[in-house]
Motif scaffolding. Structure first.
Motif, PDB file in Angstrom:
ATOM      1  N   ALA A 170       0.191  -1.760  -3.655  1.00 37.49           N
ATOM      2  CA  ALA A 170      -1.015  -0.982  -3.328  1.00 37.49           C
ATOM      3  C   ALA A 170      -0.630   0.313  -2.612  1.00 37.49           C
ATOM      4  O   ALA A 170      -1.099   1.402  -2.962  1.00 37.49           O
ATOM      5  CB  ALA A 170      -1.948  -1.823  -2.459  1.00 37.49           C
ATOM      6  N   CYS A 171       0.255   0.212  -1.618  1.00 36.60           N
ATOM      7  CA  CYS A 171       0.622   1.397  -0.825  1.00 36.60           C
ATOM      8  C   CYS A 171       1.453   2.384  -1.643  1.00 36.60           C
ATOM      9  O   CYS A 171       1.296   3.605  -1.507  1.00 36.60           O
ATOM     10  CB  CYS A 171       1.367   0.982   0.443  1.00 36.60           C
ATOM     11  N   ARG A 172       2.330   1.863  -2.510  1.00 38.62           N
ATOM     12  CA  ARG A 172       3.126   2.790  -3.337  1.00 38.62           C
ATOM     13  C   ARG A 172       2.222   3.544  -4.303  1.00 38.62           C
ATOM     14  O   ARG A 172       2.428   4.719  -4.590  1.00 38.62           O
ATOM     15  CB  ARG A 172       4.230   2.051  -4.098  1.00 38.62           C
ATOM     16  N   PHE A 173       1.185   2.870  -4.820  1.00 39.36           N
ATOM     17  CA  PHE A 173       0.210   3.564  -5.673  1.00 39.36           C
ATOM     18  C   PHE A 173      -0.435   4.718  -4.873  1.00 39.36           C
ATOM     19  O   PHE A 173      -0.559   5.840  -5.368  1.00 39.36           O
ATOM     20  CB  PHE A 173      -0.853   2.568  -6.160  1.00 39.36           C
ATOM     21  N   LEU A 174      -0.829   4.434  -3.630  1.00 42.45           N
ATOM     22  CA  LEU A 174      -1.457   5.479  -2.804  1.00 42.45           C
ATOM     23  C   LEU A 174      -0.490   6.635  -2.568  1.00 42.45           C
ATOM     24  O   LEU A 174      -0.867   7.804  -2.660  1.00 42.45           O
ATOM     25  CB  LEU A 174      -1.911   4.905  -1.456  1.00 42.45           C
ATOM     26  N   LEU A 175       0.783   6.297  -2.273  1.00 41.80           N
ATOM     27  CA  LEU A 175       1.768   7.340  -1.975  1.00 41.80           C
ATOM     28  C   LEU A 175       2.111   8.169  -3.214  1.00 41.80           C
ATOM     29  O   LEU A 175       2.254   9.388  -3.141  1.00 41.80           O
ATOM     30  CB  LEU A 175       3.049   6.700  -1.435  1.00 41.80           C
ATOM     31  N   ASN A 176       2.239   7.498  -4.373  1.00 42.81           N
ATOM     32  CA  ASN A 176       2.713   8.186  -5.576  1.00 42.81           C
ATOM     33  C   ASN A 176       1.605   8.901  -6.334  1.00 42.81           C
ATOM     34  O   ASN A 176       1.854   9.853  -7.060  1.00 42.81           O
ATOM     35  CB  ASN A 176       3.381   7.196  -6.549  1.00 42.81           C
ATOM     36  N   GLU A 177       0.372   8.401  -6.213  1.00 41.60           N
ATOM     37  CA  GLU A 177      -0.684   8.892  -7.113  1.00 41.60           C
ATOM     38  C   GLU A 177      -1.857   9.553  -6.397  1.00 41.60           C
ATOM     39  O   GLU A 177      -2.786  10.011  -7.076  1.00 41.60           O
ATOM     40  CB  GLU A 177      -1.237   7.721  -7.956  1.00 41.60           C
ATOM     41  N   THR A 178      -1.878   9.528  -5.059  1.00 43.78           N
ATOM     42  CA  THR A 178      -3.045  10.067  -4.351  1.00 43.78           C
ATOM     43  C   THR A 178      -2.596  10.876  -3.132  1.00 43.78           C
ATOM     44  O   THR A 178      -1.427  10.867  -2.772  1.00 43.78           O
ATOM     45  CB  THR A 178      -3.993   8.931  -3.860  1.00 43.78           C
ATOM     46  N   ARG A 179      -3.575  11.521  -2.482  1.00 45.84           N
ATOM     47  CA  ARG A 179      -3.273  12.296  -1.272  1.00 45.84           C
ATOM     48  C   ARG A 179      -3.528  11.480  -0.018  1.00 45.84           C
ATOM     49  O   ARG A 179      -3.552  12.016   1.095  1.00 45.84           O
ATOM     50  CB  ARG A 179      -4.140  13.566  -1.256  1.00 45.84           C
ATOM     51  N   ALA A 180      -3.774  10.168  -0.168  1.00 45.79           N
ATOM     52  CA  ALA A 180      -4.144   9.333   0.979  1.00 45.79           C
ATOM     53  C   ALA A 180      -3.102   9.430   2.089  1.00 45.79           C
ATOM     54  O   ALA A 180      -1.897   9.426   1.830  1.00 45.79           O
ATOM     55  CB  ALA A 180      -4.305   7.879   0.539  1.00 45.79           C
ATOM     56  N   LYS A 181      -3.595   9.515   3.324  1.00 44.92           N
ATOM     57  CA  LYS A 181      -2.684   9.582   4.488  1.00 44.92           C
ATOM     58  C   LYS A 181      -2.816   8.325   5.347  1.00 44.92           C
ATOM     59  O   LYS A 181      -1.922   8.004   6.128  1.00 44.92           O
ATOM     60  CB  LYS A 181      -3.041  10.793   5.372  1.00 44.92           C
ATOM     61  N   ARG A 182      -3.996   7.672   5.235  1.00 44.01           N
ATOM     62  CA  ARG A 182      -4.220   6.505   6.096  1.00 44.01           C
ATOM     63  C   ARG A 182      -4.829   5.393   5.244  1.00 44.01           C
ATOM     64  O   ARG A 182      -5.672   5.642   4.384  1.00 44.01           O
ATOM     65  CB  ARG A 182      -5.171   6.886   7.232  1.00 44.01           C
ATOM     66  N   VAL A 183      -4.395   4.161   5.528  1.00 40.57           N
ATOM     67  CA  VAL A 183      -4.951   2.980   4.866  1.00 40.57           C
ATOM     68  C   VAL A 183      -5.921   2.319   5.835  1.00 40.57           C
ATOM     69  O   VAL A 183      -5.556   2.034   6.980  1.00 40.57           O
ATOM     70  CB  VAL A 183      -3.822   1.991   4.495  1.00 40.57           C
ATOM     71  N   VAL A 184      -7.143   2.072   5.378  1.00 37.68           N
ATOM     72  CA  VAL A 184      -8.139   1.398   6.206  1.00 37.68           C
ATOM     73  C   VAL A 184      -8.403   0.023   5.607  1.00 37.68           C
ATOM     74  O   VAL A 184      -8.675  -0.095   4.411  1.00 37.68           O
ATOM     75  CB  VAL A 184      -9.459   2.206   6.277  1.00 37.68           C
TER      76      VAL A 184
END
Ligand SMILES: C[S@@+](CC[C@H](N)C(=O)[O-])C[C@H]1O[C@@H](n2cnc3c(N)ncnc32)[C@H](O)[C@@H]1O
Length: 228
Positions: A170-184
């Motif tokens: 889940a986190c690698r998807f956020l890092l590789n594919e999105t601009r997300a900086k924080r996980v809630v």
């Protein structure tokens, strides 16, 4: 790690003891917040009455609230394990999809996470979990393919935990594919997602009703779990 004038800054972790539904109603998402969460099972919410109907209603309404809370263009991921309840199969991916339809969110991916090796006979909980990602507004379209079936959920620091390998995907998807900086994670339990997010360089914020689990979530270190 991000850089500022004083050098590298470690990703932050904040854990708030609160009722998630009230907290979501009172706090707006930051535009760079992505959600990774796991809503409680019927067995965790006896106050919703016997049987499944009250809990199913609560589950769909809460999933819809979490999806609505997430900023447009940011992903909202659910990790959910089906149950057999007195012989009745409850497909939680279906319940989350119902919520997504209610709020007009788009399904970005649906992965199956193996809790046991394929072919294993299990009693009680099925041998897989669902990892579903949604977005609203501008759809998040992954540029690179990633596995649809994760062969191993990873370490589970407690029985209701999201496995560390699933958190990592889940986190690698956020890092590789999105601009997300924080996980809630509004239902953060003992903080598996928060700890894995931090280990991979993302900040994290969790909300949890239980004071004891909040304490555990503040301390959990996933770096060691991820290396196994
Ligand atoms: C499926 S568990 C989450 C597990 C978590 N992802 C982990 O890996 O540790 C659901 C959590 O929701 C919490 N919970 C139940 N009702 C809640 C509420 N109204 N607000 C916040 N947390 C709640 C439960 O105490 C439980 O820890």
């Amino acid at each position: 790690m991000s850089l500022d004038a004083e050098g590298p800054r470690a990703p932050s972790r904040e854990v708030i003891q609160a009722d998630a539904r009230l907290w979501l109603a009172e706090n707006a998402a930051d535009p760079l917040d992505a959600v990774v969460t796991s809503l409680p099972d019927v067995s965790e919410l006896p106050e919703l009455g016997p049987g499944l109907e009250g809990w199913k209603r609560w589950f769909v309404e809460t999933a819809a609230q979490v999806l609505r809370w997430t900023a447009p263009g940011m992903p909202c991921l659910f990790f959910q394990s089906d149950i057999r309840h007195h012989g009745q199969w409850v497909d939680k991916a279906y319940l989350v999809q119902r919520a997504a339809e209610l709020v007009g969110a788009t399904l970005v991916f649906h992965k199956i996470v193996c809790r046991h090796a394929p072919g294993t006979l299990t009693q009680g909980r099925p041998s897989y979990s669902h990892l579903l990602a949604f977005s609203s507004g501008e759809p998040v379209i992954p540029k690179k393919p990633s596995a649809d079936v994760l062969p191993d959920a990873g370490e589970m620091p407690w029985s209701r935990a999201m496995g560390t390998r699933a958190c990592e995907a889940a986190c690698r998807f956020l890092l590789n594919e999105t601009r997300a900086k924080r996980v809630v994670d509004p239902f953060c339990g003992k903080g598996t997602v928060l700890a894995v997010a931090n280990a991979l360089g993302l900040s994290a914020l969790g909300v949890e009703l239980s004071a004891k689990r909040c304490r555990a979530a503040r301390k959990l270190d996933a770096a060691a779990l991820l290396s196994t």
